[in-house]
Scaffold this motif. Structure first.
Motif, short mmCIF file in Angstrom:
data_model
loop_
_atom_site.label_atom_id
_atom_site.label_comp_id
_atom_site.label_asym_id
_atom_site.label_seq_id
_atom_site.Cartn_x
_atom_site.Cartn_y
_atom_site.Cartn_z
N SER A 1 39.13 34.94 37.33
CA SER A 1 40.14 35.97 37.26
C SER A 1 40.22 36.50 35.87
CB SER A 1 41.30 35.64 37.85
OG SER A 1 42.24 36.63 37.76
N ARG B 1 46.74 40.22 35.27
CA ARG B 1 45.75 41.17 35.64
C ARG B 1 46.48 42.32 35.66
NH1 ARG B 1 41.02 39.30 38.29
NH2 ARG B 1 40.51 41.35 38.89
N PRO C 1 40.21 40.95 29.17
CA PRO C 1 39.57 39.69 29.75
C PRO C 1 39.15 38.67 28.65
CG PRO C 1 37.92 41.48 29.59
CD PRO C 1 39.11 42.23 29.42
N ARG D 1 38.80 40.33 34.90
CA ARG D 1 39.74 41.27 35.09
C ARG D 1 39.59 42.52 33.97
NH1 ARG D 1 43.79 37.53 32.17
NH2 ARG D 1 43.37 37.85 30.07
#
Ligand code: DC
Length: 232
Positions: free
Chosen positions: A183, A103, A191, A187
């Motif tokens: 996640s 991330r 992504p 993000r």
């Protein structure tokens, strides 16, 4: 960062458990290309940062680790700063740590730079989450493998490289997988998403050998196409 255009790069993206690793490895073997698993790079950074006692919330400290580690991805062994971490980076703890590290924008920038440098030589099958969208947007072939969450969890639970006492039960694997997927998909930076020019293959219910055959014939025809365009 310059974005290389390459006629011999095959990008394979998709969520965990969609079959990327098996397919990418088989493709590389058939084509005589190099196989690069970029997930292993995020895992290696997470492993080294944790080993060094770095707080994964300290983005600049994690970035320093990403920029300074000696990473060898030759063959199927992953070696970090001289240590073979092939098995160590597949634990449930590293699953979580790698998703956190992935991330961090600065970490991605460093690893994308490394991935593009590897790609300079061409003749490569690279798998990950952002290969067709960010790392090699001009790749000759882009494949996006997907499967239902239940099927992906089943495959992950059966994958001995990922199975430990902590992750063996299907319910646990499914919920951990779901959390990491969320996640990866939500993000801010790079992504997981389907590139507009990628071929989407839903592998649910397909034996992996059939997936490999299907992807291989698709890739061969696309590579032929892109080679003849490059010549013409
Ligand atoms: O594919 P994998 O499960 O080994 O990847 C580990 C983590 O790294 C996972 O959270 C997805 C992330 N990743 C990424 O963000 N970008 C990539 N190109 C490859 C992996």
């Amino acid at each position: 960062m310059s974005v290389p255009k390459n006629e011999t790069i095959v990008a394979i993206d998709g969520p965990s458990g969609a079959g990327k690793g098996t397919v990418a490895r088989a493709l590389a073997r058939e084509l005589g290309y190099r196989h690069v698993d970029t997930g292993a790079m995020y895992r290696a950074v997470a492993w080294q940062a944790t080993y060094n006692g770095v707080d994964l919330a300290d983005e600049s400290a994690v970035e320093t680790v990403a920029g300074s580690i000696a990473l060898s991805l030759d063959g199927d062994r992953i070696v970090v700063n001289g240590y073979d971490v092939t098995e160590a980076i597949r634990t449930p703890e590293t699953d979580v740590a790698a998703a956190l590290v992935a991330r961090i924008a600065a970490v991605r920038q460093v690893l994308v730079g490394r991935q593009r440098a590897i790609g300079e030589a061409g003749r490569l099958v690279m798998e990950g989450r952002d290969i067709g969208t960010v790392v090699f947007p001009a790749a000759a072939v882009k494949i996006y493998l997907d499967a239902t969450p239940a099927e992906r969890a089943r495959r992950r639970a059966a994958d001995r490289a990922h199975t430990s006492s902590l992750s063996a039960d299907l319910v646990g694997v499914a919920s951990a997988l779901e959390a990491r997927d969320a996640s990866d998909r939500t993000r801010e930076v790079s992504p997981l998403k389907l590139a507009s020019d990628a071929e989407l293959i839903d592998t649910t219910g397909m034996p992996i050998d059939d997936v490999v055959k299907r992807v291989l014939s698709l890739v061969r025809s696309k590579l032929d196409d892109s080679a003849s365009k490059a010549e013409g």
